[in-house]
Design an enzyme around this catalytic site. Structure first.
Site, PDB file in Angstrom:
ATOM      1  N   GLU A 277       0.821  -1.207   0.000  1.00 34.47           N
ATOM      2  CA  GLU A 277       0.000   0.000   0.000  1.00 34.47           C
ATOM      3  C   GLU A 277       0.862   1.268   0.000  1.00 34.47           C
ATOM      4  O   GLU A 277       1.705   1.466   0.871  1.00 34.47           O
ATOM      5  CB  GLU A 277      -0.921  -0.005   1.233  1.00 34.47           C
ATOM      6  CG  GLU A 277      -1.773   1.230   1.392  1.00 34.47           C
ATOM      7  CD  GLU A 277      -2.738   1.452   0.243  1.00 34.47           C
ATOM      8  OE1 GLU A 277      -2.869   2.611  -0.184  1.00 34.47           O
ATOM      9  OE2 GLU A 277      -3.355   0.469  -0.223  1.00 34.47           O
ATOM     10  N   THR A 319      -6.111   1.160  -5.582  1.00 32.47           N
ATOM     11  CA  THR A 319      -5.464  -0.102  -5.191  1.00 32.47           C
ATOM     12  C   THR A 319      -6.002  -1.279  -6.007  1.00 32.47           C
ATOM     13  O   THR A 319      -5.236  -2.144  -6.443  1.00 32.47           O
ATOM     14  CB  THR A 319      -5.670  -0.373  -3.693  1.00 32.47           C
ATOM     15  OG1 THR A 319      -5.025   0.667  -2.947  1.00 32.47           O
ATOM     16  CG2 THR A 319      -5.093  -1.709  -3.278  1.00 32.47           C
ATOM     17  N   ASP A 491       1.565  -0.118  -5.054  1.00 29.79           N
ATOM     18  CA  ASP A 491       0.322  -0.070  -5.836  1.00 29.79           C
ATOM     19  C   ASP A 491       0.069   1.270  -6.522  1.00 29.79           C
ATOM     20  O   ASP A 491      -0.398   1.328  -7.647  1.00 29.79           O
ATOM     21  CB  ASP A 491      -0.884  -0.477  -4.981  1.00 29.79           C
ATOM     22  CG  ASP A 491      -1.097   0.423  -3.769  1.00 29.79           C
ATOM     23  OD1 ASP A 491      -0.263   1.309  -3.504  1.00 29.79           O
ATOM     24  OD2 ASP A 491      -2.114   0.224  -3.065  1.00 29.79           O
TER      25      ASP A 491
END
Length: 640
Positions: A277, A319, A491
């Site tokens: 992330e 994402t 991401d």
């Protein structure tokens, strides 16, 4: 005689004055009777212009005032037909509605660097899981869009309505036609100018920010709504045979083998893929106050094949778009999120093709199973198991949910239960925007950046780096890596465009250009081989679209429906973004300013016929991807 002349003069003067006064009185009466329309036009014009300058303070198209006025005139024209008492209430309501749309647009832009669309609104329920992120994006100044509402509400109550004479219907009809005609003519000229400059922009909406700057916010939403409806109608019908064949021919050519480097080298080995992330490239091998920001990733980068010119290409799905591209090599949805809009499609995804080779497949993510529609999309893409929030013991929270520390420890235990060979896909969570869980991130001195978004991000990604280092070290210690390929990548962006100055300061960039922004939109990606083989840095310009084709070559998987390229065989440097920007490794095209930059020098260069043709080709490829998704063509092609 002179007296007679003076009297005649006085009479003429009196008549002229009387006639002028009559015209002035009529004009004043007309202004009074239409004061609500005039005020509405001025207020909405100011708001839309202000919005335009907010999304593009460095590149604001001055002539946009013409289409903005035109779009408001078209709206106003319909209200000329109503009685004034009703008209005022309707205009007041429309003012509130437009103001709320502008607030939503500016908040959406801060995070996604894009303009909200009808399709994106379909994903609004997904925001419930990231309410903290949304709240952090809202600025008190945003509510200035509603300030006129506060002042107008009491005035409207006291406003005296003019008498509405039935004989005025003809006058109202003439006013409606005249206002509508002026607005339509002005608007058509502006939209035509844009379509002439970039022929596919209006239909493809490939660069929504640029389009909004050229024609204004109201026009953009009107065109978006039209495109959404027309596309829905068009997609309900079958694609022409000629178009199908055109796409099929392109896929066949695009998926031709370009070499045999690393072909089959990973066949039979486990694949452990980790999507991190908000892991952005600028933190790798960087220090702050003498401390490495990502010491563990730096160490593993040196043990792996590292790609330092690897770009993210996410759009409205963020994402989920990164997951979608990495597992399918198809571009993100034109609007909204593919994970939500195309969950009923057939895919030739990484997990599905590995299953054909008797691999066990599992996805791991500690967020709500339904977030980004993963509980539907993971099985569709061929994952046998999905370990979501309810599969984990939520014993420690950092950021949006289960800490990366606990998530990775529990995932390792589950990983050991999988029958080999397997494909495990892990998605981390703790370093999610807005990086406000500074206590959970632990102590990390960010010096002058303390209390800033960038400082909080550095703390968050430093925490995640620690957990990833521990996880990878355990995989190595327990000899899982002896028969496994590990792929790790970021991401999407970490620092939103709204905070670009913090990034420029950290990177010591002065007098930043759009190129300085886009060249920093890289994410780390490395492939680790058993025994630290093939370590080194690969400088090829590449992207998330290219990961699946590269792995397909390594694992000997069929390549039929991929729009990316194998990074290890070829050096085209092609990276295409959803908004129409692209690079070929030598030139970088920034779509929202319609500007080309030399990659080596960073200087602007003029458009050539070759570059224009390249731009058109890449826009065509984006449309091919849209057609594949909209018409579920992989299912069609597989059936044939």
């Amino acid at each position: 005689m002179n007296n007679i002349k003076l009297k005649i003069k006085d009479k003429i003067h009196f008549k002229i004055n009387d006639k002028t006064k009559s015209y002035i009185d009529k004009l004043m009466l007309s202004i009074k009777n239409n004061l609500d329309l005039i005020l509405f036009l001025i207020i909405i014009y100011v708001k839309v212009m202000h919005y335009g300058k907010q999304i593009s303070p460095d590149y604001f198209y001055a002539k946009v005032d013409r289409p903005i006025i035109a779009s408001i005139l078209i709206l106003v024209s319909f209200f000329t037909l109503f009685k004034q008492s009703r008209r005022i209430k309707l205009l007041f309501t429309l003012d509130i509605l437009i103001s709320l749309i502008l607030i939503a647009d500016i908040v959406y832009f801060r995070y996604y660097k894009d303009v909200i669309t009808v399709s994106a609104v379909k994903n609004v329920k997904l925001l419930t899981g990231v309410s903290a992120s949304v709240k952090s994006l809202i600025n008190v100044k945003d509510f200035l869009y509603l300030i006129d509402i506060v002042f107008l509400a009491p005035i409207i109550k006291k406003f005296k309505v003019a008498n509405n004479n039935k004989k005025m219907f003809l006058r109202k009809a003439c006013m409606f036609m005249a206002t509508l005609l002026i607005g339509v003519v002005m608007d058509t000229q502006s939209v035509y100018a844009v379509s002439k400059e970039q022929p596919t922009l209006i239909s493809s909406m490939s660069d929504r920010v640029y389009l909004t700057k050229m024609i204004g916010n109201i026009n953009f939403h009107a065109i978006d709504a039209y495109n959404f409806v027309s596309t829905s109608i068009k997609n309900s019908s079958k694609l022409s045979t000629a178009r199908e064949q055109e796409i099929k021919d392109f896929l066949a050519k695009n998926n031709e083998s370009t070499g045999t480097n690393f072909t089959g080298t990973a066949e039979g080995k486990n694949l452990i893929m980790i999507q991190v992330e908000a892991l952005q490239g600028f933190v790798i091998n960087q220090k702050i106050n003498g401390q490495e920001i990502t010491p563990n990733l730096n160490r593993w980068v040196n043990k792996s094949m590292y790609f330092d010119n690897y770009f993210y290409q996410v759009a409205g799905g963020n994402t989920s778009d990164a997951e979608f591209m990495s597992n399918n090599s198809l571009y993100p949805a034109e609007s909204g999120a593919a994970y939500y809009s195309y969950s009923g499609n057939t895919y030739s995804s990484l997990a599905k093709e590995l299953k054909e080779k008797q691999y066990n497949t599992a996805a791991f993510h500690a967020n709500n199973e339904g977030f980004w529609n993963r509980n539907v999309m993971y099985p569709v893409q061929g994952f046998d198991k999905f370990y979501g929030q309810h599969s984990f013991n939520i014993d420690e929270n950092v950021g949006l949910g289960l800490s990366d520390k606990s998530f990775l420890n529990q995932s390792l235990d589950k990983l050991k239960t999988l029958k080999q060979p397997y494909y495990s896909f892990l998605v981390t969570l703790s370093s999610h925007y807005p990086y406000d869980d500074t206590k959970g991130y632990g102590d990390f001195n960010v010096g002058e950046y303390e209390g800033t978004l960038l400082g909080n991000y550095l703390k968050g990604i430093h925490y995640t780096d620690q957990q990833l280092g521990t996880f990878l070290d355990k995989l190595e210690k327990e000899k899982i890596l002896d028969n496994s390929i590990v792929v790790l990548y970021g991401d999407h962006f970490a620092i939103p465009k709204d905070n670009e100055q913090e990034l420029y300061k950290f990177e010591k960039i002065n007098n930043a250009t759009d190129y300085d922004w886009v060249k920093n939109q890289k994410v780390p990606m490395f492939i680790h081989f058993p025994g630290d083989e093939n370590k080194g840095v690969n400088h090829t310009y590449s992207s998330q679209m290219d990961l699946y084709p590269t792995l397909a070559n390594m694992f000997n998987l069929p390549r039929q429906y991929m729009l990316g390229k194998d990074i290890l065989n070829g050096n085209s440097g092609k990276v295409v973004f959803r908004n129409g920007s692209f690079t070929n490794g030598k030139v970088f095209y920034v779509s929202w300013t319609n500007t080309y930059y030399d990659v080596k020098t960073g200087e602007k260069i003029p458009e050539t016929e070759a570059l224009k043709a390249e731009k058109e080709q890449y826009l065509k490829e984006l449309q091919y991807s849209d057609d594949i998704l909209n018409h579920n063509l992989i299912k069609t092609f597989k059936g044939k």
